[in-house]
Scaffold this motif. Structure first.
Motif, PDB file in Angstrom:
ATOM      1  N   ARG A   1       0.809  -1.209   0.030  1.00  6.24           N
ATOM      2  CA  ARG A   1      -0.027  -0.203  -0.060  1.00  6.24           C
ATOM      3  C   ARG A   1       0.842   1.141  -0.060  1.00  6.24           C
ATOM      4  O   ARG A   1       0.474   2.090  -0.711  1.00  6.24           O
ATOM      5  CB  ARG A   1      -0.930   0.083   1.261  1.00  6.24           C
ATOM      6  CG  ARG A   1      -1.813  -1.144   1.253  1.00  6.24           C
ATOM      7  CD  ARG A   1      -2.848  -1.077   0.167  1.00  6.24           C
ATOM      8  NE  ARG A   1      -2.559  -1.647  -1.019  1.00  6.24           N
ATOM      9  CZ  ARG A   1      -2.347  -2.723  -1.510  1.00  6.24           C
ATOM     10  NH1 ARG A   1      -2.489  -3.737  -0.550  1.00  6.24           N
ATOM     11  NH2 ARG A   1      -1.994  -3.011  -2.768  1.00  6.24           N
TER      12      ARG A   1
ATOM     13  N   ALA B   1       0.573   3.868  -2.940  1.00  7.83           N
ATOM     14  CA  ALA B   1       0.366   5.375  -2.602  1.00  7.83           C
ATOM     15  C   ALA B   1       1.303   6.355  -3.035  1.00  7.83           C
ATOM     16  O   ALA B   1       1.281   7.434  -2.880  1.00  7.83           O
ATOM     17  CB  ALA B   1      -0.215   5.507  -1.060  1.00  7.83           C
TER      18      ALA B   1
ATOM     19  N   ARG C   1      -3.688   2.765   7.223  1.00  8.19           N
ATOM     20  CA  ARG C   1      -4.488   3.843   6.332  1.00  8.19           C
ATOM     21  C   ARG C   1      -4.305   5.193   6.890  1.00  8.19           C
ATOM     22  O   ARG C   1      -4.209   6.204   6.019  1.00  8.19           O
ATOM     23  CB  ARG C   1      -6.024   3.320   7.093  1.00  8.19           C
ATOM     24  CG  ARG C   1      -7.193   4.015   6.064  1.00  8.19           C
ATOM     25  CD  ARG C   1      -8.512   3.316   6.102  1.00  8.19           C
ATOM     26  NE  ARG C   1      -9.091   3.351   5.037  1.00  8.19           N
ATOM     27  CZ  ARG C   1     -10.185   2.487   4.818  1.00  8.19           C
ATOM     28  NH1 ARG C   1     -10.389   1.591   5.392  1.00  8.19           N
ATOM     29  NH2 ARG C   1     -10.906   2.549   3.756  1.00  8.19           N
ATOM     30  N   ARG C   2      -4.062   5.680   8.139  1.00 10.80           N
ATOM     31  CA  ARG C   2      -3.741   7.003   8.382  1.00 10.80           C
ATOM     32  C   ARG C   2      -2.371   7.573   7.804  1.00 10.80           C
ATOM     33  O   ARG C   2      -2.356   8.641   7.209  1.00 10.80           O
ATOM     34  CB  ARG C   2      -3.580   7.273   9.713  1.00 10.80           C
ATOM     35  CG  ARG C   2      -5.078   7.200  10.676  1.00 10.80           C
ATOM     36  CD  ARG C   2      -4.741   7.734  12.149  1.00 10.80           C
ATOM     37  NE  ARG C   2      -4.762   9.274  12.042  1.00 10.80           N
ATOM     38  CZ  ARG C   2      -4.252   9.857  13.058  1.00 10.80           C
ATOM     39  NH1 ARG C   2      -3.779   9.254  14.149  1.00 10.80           N
ATOM     40  NH2 ARG C   2      -4.086  11.023  13.134  1.00 10.80           N
TER      41      ARG C   2
ATOM     42  N   ILE D   1      -1.340   6.426   5.014  1.00  8.82           N
ATOM     43  CA  ILE D   1      -1.381   6.561   3.534  1.00  8.82           C
ATOM     44  C   ILE D   1      -2.513   7.926   3.403  1.00  8.82           C
ATOM     45  O   ILE D   1      -2.187   9.029   2.492  1.00  8.82           O
ATOM     46  CB  ILE D   1      -2.160   5.575   3.002  1.00  8.82           C
ATOM     47  CG1 ILE D   1      -1.042   4.423   3.232  1.00  8.82           C
ATOM     48  CG2 ILE D   1      -2.571   5.767   1.588  1.00  8.82           C
ATOM     49  CD1 ILE D   1      -1.426   2.853   2.688  1.00  8.82           C
ATOM     50  N   GLU D   2      -3.541   7.845   4.086  1.00 13.04           N
ATOM     51  CA  GLU D   2      -4.696   8.834   3.623  1.00 13.04           C
ATOM     52  C   GLU D   2      -4.239  10.352   4.205  1.00 13.04           C
ATOM     53  O   GLU D   2      -4.500  11.419   3.579  1.00 13.04           O
ATOM     54  CB  GLU D   2      -5.886   8.589   4.176  1.00 13.04           C
ATOM     55  CG  GLU D   2      -6.415   7.341   3.458  1.00 13.04           C
ATOM     56  CD  GLU D   2      -7.964   6.991   4.272  1.00 13.04           C
ATOM     57  OE1 GLU D   2      -8.237   7.498   4.973  1.00 13.04           O
ATOM     58  OE2 GLU D   2      -8.383   6.071   3.584  1.00 13.04           O
ATOM     59  N   GLU D   3      -3.539  10.339   5.469  1.00  7.45           N
ATOM     60  CA  GLU D   3      -3.201  11.886   5.902  1.00  7.45           C
ATOM     61  C   GLU D   3      -1.719  12.227   5.934  1.00  7.45           C
ATOM     62  O   GLU D   3      -1.494  13.285   5.929  1.00  7.45           O
ATOM     63  CB  GLU D   3      -3.480  11.639   7.326  1.00  7.45           C
ATOM     64  CG  GLU D   3      -4.978  11.489   7.898  1.00  7.45           C
ATOM     65  CD  GLU D   3      -5.424  11.487   9.215  1.00  7.45           C
ATOM     66  OE1 GLU D   3      -4.454  12.314   9.944  1.00  7.45           O
ATOM     67  OE2 GLU D   3      -5.917  10.429   9.583  1.00  7.45           O
ATOM     68  N   ARG D   4      -1.089  11.203   5.086  1.00 11.20           N
ATOM     69  CA  ARG D   4       0.550  11.386   4.704  1.00 11.20           C
ATOM     70  C   ARG D   4       1.127  11.750   6.227  1.00 11.20           C
ATOM     71  O   ARG D   4       2.175  12.427   6.129  1.00 11.20           O
ATOM     72  CB  ARG D   4       0.659  12.492   3.708  1.00 11.20           C
ATOM     73  CG  ARG D   4       0.160  12.144   2.313  1.00 11.20           C
ATOM     74  CD  ARG D   4       0.975  10.865   1.789  1.00 11.20           C
ATOM     75  NE  ARG D   4       1.083  10.764   0.321  1.00 11.20           N
ATOM     76  CZ  ARG D   4       0.058  10.126  -0.361  1.00 11.20           C
ATOM     77  NH1 ARG D   4      -0.904   9.373   0.305  1.00 11.20           N
ATOM     78  NH2 ARG D   4       0.414   9.881  -1.553  1.00 11.20           N
TER      79      ARG D   4
END
Length: 297
Positions: free
Chosen positions: A22, A26, A77-78, A80-83
């Motif tokens: 992931r 990303a 997930r954080r 990846i999504e929040e960088r």
């Protein structure tokens, strides 16, 4: 895909493979002490599972509980999504063997000055016990102030930052190392709150990112406080201010040590008559300069 992972991935090996896949998918940026997806994923998973950071192999095929899987997937997930830099997910950062609490109120600790303090700035300081006063400007998490207190056991350390939020983090780290009696935290703009105090050694890792670079920073760096990064058009605003006032706060034989990122050429062009000594670090000899008091412009 994360829902599938929660149901179908069972072991630490499974979660590690998933995280690396992931991360690459990303296109994450790695620049906060770990420079690749594999090492960062290993660190994040082992840290969160309270496992020894250097002992991956014995645990690779250990099965995880459903709660552990959910927690690890939440962090992945954080990331990846929040960088978010991984240090903000684990609330810890390391400089050598020293661990520091961090959150988004401070920049993630990273400084070549830390390497130099491990060697007690030899040969520029021949007797560490003769250093009795140290100033750490732009202290952030107080990481360099704490390293200085260990490097120079006879010294009292003043640690200055303009941010009250940063000093709250610094206070926690100073307490963690039981150094409240030796490290004094001062809220202020560089030297403004120090009166006429003079020091044997002044350290500074100030903001030094220029305007052009600020416009192109990866998202991971944009999670850090801008006040800890940006320093004007050429990245030297804070360095100029330090140089302008440092002489008045140094003892007659005092030393000034400042980290300036990639700005050596710009600094030397701005101060062509100043005899900067560039210190060797693991990154090269262009990031940290030293001046004796009588060399400060």
């Amino acid at each position: 895909m994360f829902e599938q992972a929660r149901d179908e991935l069972l072991t630490l090996r499974d979660l590690l493979r998933f995280a690396v896949s992931r991360y690459h998918e990303a296109g994450l940026f790695f620049g906060h002490g770990i420079d690749n997806a594999w090492d960062e994923a290993v660190y994040l998973l082992l840290q969160r599972l309270h496992l020894p950071p250097s002992r991956l192999e014995p645990f690779l095929d250990a099965r995880l509980t459903s709660d552990e899987r959910a927690d690890l997937l939440y962090l992945i997930r954080r990331r990846i999504e929040e960088r978010l830099p991984v240090a903000y997910l684990t609330n810890e950062a390391w400089l050598g063997e020293f661990r520091f609490y961090v959150d988004q109120r401070v920049i993630v600790p990273r400084s070549f000055i830390a390497e130099l303090l491990r060697e007690q700035l030899a040969p520029w300081i021949d007797d560490p016990d003769r250093v009795t006063s140290v100033l750490d400007l732009c202290t952030g998490s107080a990481c360099l102030a704490i390293l200085a207190a260990h490097a120079f056991p006879a010294a009292d350390v003043d640690a200055v930052d303009i941010s009250s939020d940063a000093l709250a983090v610094a206070r926690r780290n100073v307490a963690d190392y039981d150094l409240a009696a030796r490290v004094r935290l001062v809220e202020g703009d560089l030297f403004a709150g120090l009166g006429s105090r003079r020091y044997d050694l002044i350290l500074a890792n100030p903001p030094y990112v220029n305007a052009e670079s600020m416009d192109t920073l990866p998202d991971e760096y944009r999670c850090e406080p801008e006040i800890a990064l940006a320093s004007g058009e050429d990245g030297l605003d804070l360095t100029r201010a330090i140089l302008a006032a440092a002489r008045a706060h140094l003892q007659p034989d005092g030393l000034l040590v400042v980290e300036i990122g990639h700005n050596r050429d710009a600094l030397e062009a701005a101060f062509p008559s100043t005899p900067f000594t560039w210190l060797d670090t693991s990154g090269g000899d262009q990031y940290v300069f030293l001046l004796h008091r009588d060399e400060v412009p």
